[in-house]
Every structure is written in structure tokens, then in C-alpha cells.
Design a protein around this motif. Structure first.
Motif, mmCIF file in Angstrom:
data_model
loop_
_atom_site.group_PDB
_atom_site.id
_atom_site.type_symbol
_atom_site.label_atom_id
_atom_site.label_comp_id
_atom_site.label_asym_id
_atom_site.label_seq_id
_atom_site.Cartn_x
_atom_site.Cartn_y
_atom_site.Cartn_z
ATOM 1 N N HIS A 164 0.824 -1.212 0.000
ATOM 2 C CA HIS A 164 0.000 0.000 0.000
ATOM 3 C C HIS A 164 0.860 1.265 0.000
ATOM 4 C CE1 HIS A 164 -3.790 -2.122 1.075
ATOM 5 N NE2 HIS A 164 -2.998 -2.903 1.787
ATOM 6 N N SER A 214 -1.404 -1.207 -4.463
ATOM 7 C CA SER A 214 -2.411 -0.169 -4.696
ATOM 8 C C SER A 214 -1.956 1.152 -4.103
ATOM 9 C CB SER A 214 -3.766 -0.561 -4.090
ATOM 10 O OG SER A 214 -3.687 -0.602 -2.674
ATOM 11 N N THR A 216 -3.707 4.607 -2.425
ATOM 12 C CA THR A 216 -4.940 5.218 -1.922
ATOM 13 C C THR A 216 -4.722 6.716 -1.810
ATOM 14 O OG1 THR A 216 -5.591 3.232 -0.693
ATOM 15 C CG2 THR A 216 -6.585 5.333 -0.013
ATOM 16 N N THR A 227 -9.002 4.453 -3.978
ATOM 17 C CA THR A 227 -7.955 3.433 -4.050
ATOM 18 C C THR A 227 -7.855 2.890 -5.464
ATOM 19 O OG1 THR A 227 -8.170 2.795 -1.724
ATOM 20 C CG2 THR A 227 -7.216 1.176 -3.216
#
Length: 262
Positions: A164, A214, A216, A227
Motif C-alpha cells: 500500500h 495499490s 490510496t 484506491t
């Protein structure tokens, strides 16, 4: 007196789960390990060749300027908001502390309250020793020596690890501007940064080597989050391109210094 370097133990893949590497970071955001004392630059400094590192802060400053707010103060405040959000997220992941006074964190929490996180603000480090072509006309090859960095977080779902990254933007309109400018659902520099972290995690044999990634985007106006899933292979390709530019500049500076000394 120089500030004492920070250090972290990064877990590696092993049968008993006890292997790790100790990574250090100094005040200039250079990284090294006990095994390799070479201090390498951060992923963020390498991907800066794709654009200003505080582009989001600049956009926030322009918006505040239109409202009569000092642009320098506004840009600094934008970076401060991002740092505060990252700290609130880190405290939640590590200690389950909920910062009820940070509305951006609360918006983030709405999306990730049921996520199983493995780590937050984790150091990575890699000695690459990978040849990168440099078309200088004098030096045909250079070695991109390596890099380090601090990834935002990793989580696990159904035995698959996700890498992330958290970024702040002014509002949904700012995200729409990215779509128009980049012709992609993310900033290219953001994807390249993810690519650097992912490559390091793979090559260092990390227990956090991801299958997914990903970004966000959290909107500073408190309106929510966005996201965007990423293709890790594409992200790494973008990072390698940044590495080539990074080394090309270093080679050019070396040639310039050589010329001055003739």
C-alpha cells in the motif's frame, strides 16, 4: 552532534520465520545494513525525476493563494497534513490507536478498518549491482548501486500480500486532474515509487514480497478516498526508468567535473 540513525529489523522468508536483516536510515534518508555499509538514496529521491516531489503541496498552495493564504505557509501545511495522516495510520496499524481528531484518518479508516495489516512504515534496502545503459558517449555502462526506502504498509488477504501507498490530494477534482494529465488513474511518479519498494521486497527475500499493490488517495477536504489497484510489473518498469535517469545525471556530473579538472 549528528542524530543517531534509526534502525529496523526487516523479516525475511524462512522456514521458522526468524531470519531478518537490520536496516538503518540517517537524517538525510540514506539507507544501509550491517552486511552492506554503502549508504544508498531513497526511492523517493530517485522517482523525483518524474516530477516535483511535493506536487500535491504545490496544488494545495495555489488553491490557498486564491483564498488569500500565504503560498509558502499553505505548501508547508499540505506536507504537514500528509505527515500527520501517515502518523495516524501508522499508530492505528501498530497499536490500534484511533485518532478521532484527524478527519482524513477517519475517512481512511472507513475503507481499511477490516484490513489485516502486517507492517507499517517498513524500511527496505537493496544493493542492485545491475548494469544500466548510459548513452554518454564516454561511459557505456554504469552500475545503479542500490536504494532504500520506507514503504507505507503491507496487508494480507486470502494469503496474498498487498503493498500500500498513501497519498493526499486536495479533493476529488484534483484526482480528476490526474486522469486528464496522466491519461492514467494514478500519478506515474506514485506508481514508480511502488515499483521501487516492490523490487526491493522481491530481491531481498522479504517476508512481505507482494502479489498486489495499490495507491490510496485521501482527499484533504475530508470528502473520502480513492484506491487504485496497480500492475506491479509496470510499476517496477517505471522505477527502472527513473534509476537510469538518476544514474545518467550522476554520470553527467562526473564528466563535467572531469572537464573542469583538465
Amino acid at each position: 552532534m549528528a542524530k543517531k540513525p534509526e534502525q529496523q529489523n526487516h523479516p525475511l522468508r524462512s522456514e521458522d520465520g526468524t531470519d531478518f536483516v537490520t536496516i538503518y536510515r540517517d537524517g538525510r534518508h540514506r539507507y544501509w545494513t550491517n552486511a552492506s555499509q554503502d549508504k544508498h538514496p531513497s526511492v523517493s529521491s530517485i522517482v523525483s525525476y518524474l516530477g516535483p516531489p511535493f506536487g500535491a503541496g504545490v496544488g494545495y498552495a495555489k488553491k490557498q493563494l486564491s483564498q488569500g493564504v500565504d503560498p509558502v505557509e499553505a505548501s508547508a501545511r499540505a506536507r504537514e497534513i500528509g505527515s500527520e495522516l501517515h502518523q495516524s495510520i501508522h499508530e492505528y496499524i501498530t497499536n490500534r490507536t484511533i485518532d478521532e481528531d484527524n478527519r482524513l484518518f477517519i475517512e481512511w479508516l472507513k475503507e481499511f478498518s477490516n484490513t489485516t495489516f502486517l507492517a507499517s512504515e517498513q524500511f527496505v534496502y537493496l544493493d542492485m549491482k545491475t548494469p544500466v545503459p548510459i548513452d554518454s558517449g564516454v561511459r557505456s555502462w554504469e552500475f545503479f548501486p542500490g536504494f532504500g526506502g520506507t514503504l507505507d504498509a503491507v496487508s494480507i488477504t486470502d494469503d496474498e500480500i498487498t503493498l500500500h501507498d498513501w497519498k493526499t490530494l486536495d479533493d476529488p477534482g484534483s484526482y480528476e486532474s490526474i486522469l486528464k494529465r496522466e491519461k492514467l488513474p494514478f500519478r506515474i511518479s506514485d506508481a514508480a515509487q511502488i515499483g521501487g519498494y516492490a523490487h526491493a521486497l522481491y530481491k531481498m527475500g522479504s517476508a512481505y514480497a507482494p502479489q498486489r499493490a495499490s495507491i490510496t488517495y485521501i482527499f484533504r477536504d475530508g470528502s473520502g478516498t480513492k484506491t487504485v489497484p496497480l500492475d506491479i510489473t509496470i510499476c517496477m518498469t517505471l522505477f527502472f526508468g527513473c534509476g537510469a535517469l538518476y544514474m545518467a545525471e550522476g554520470s553527467a556530473r562526473g564528466l563535467a567535473n572531469d572537464a573542469e579538472n583538465i
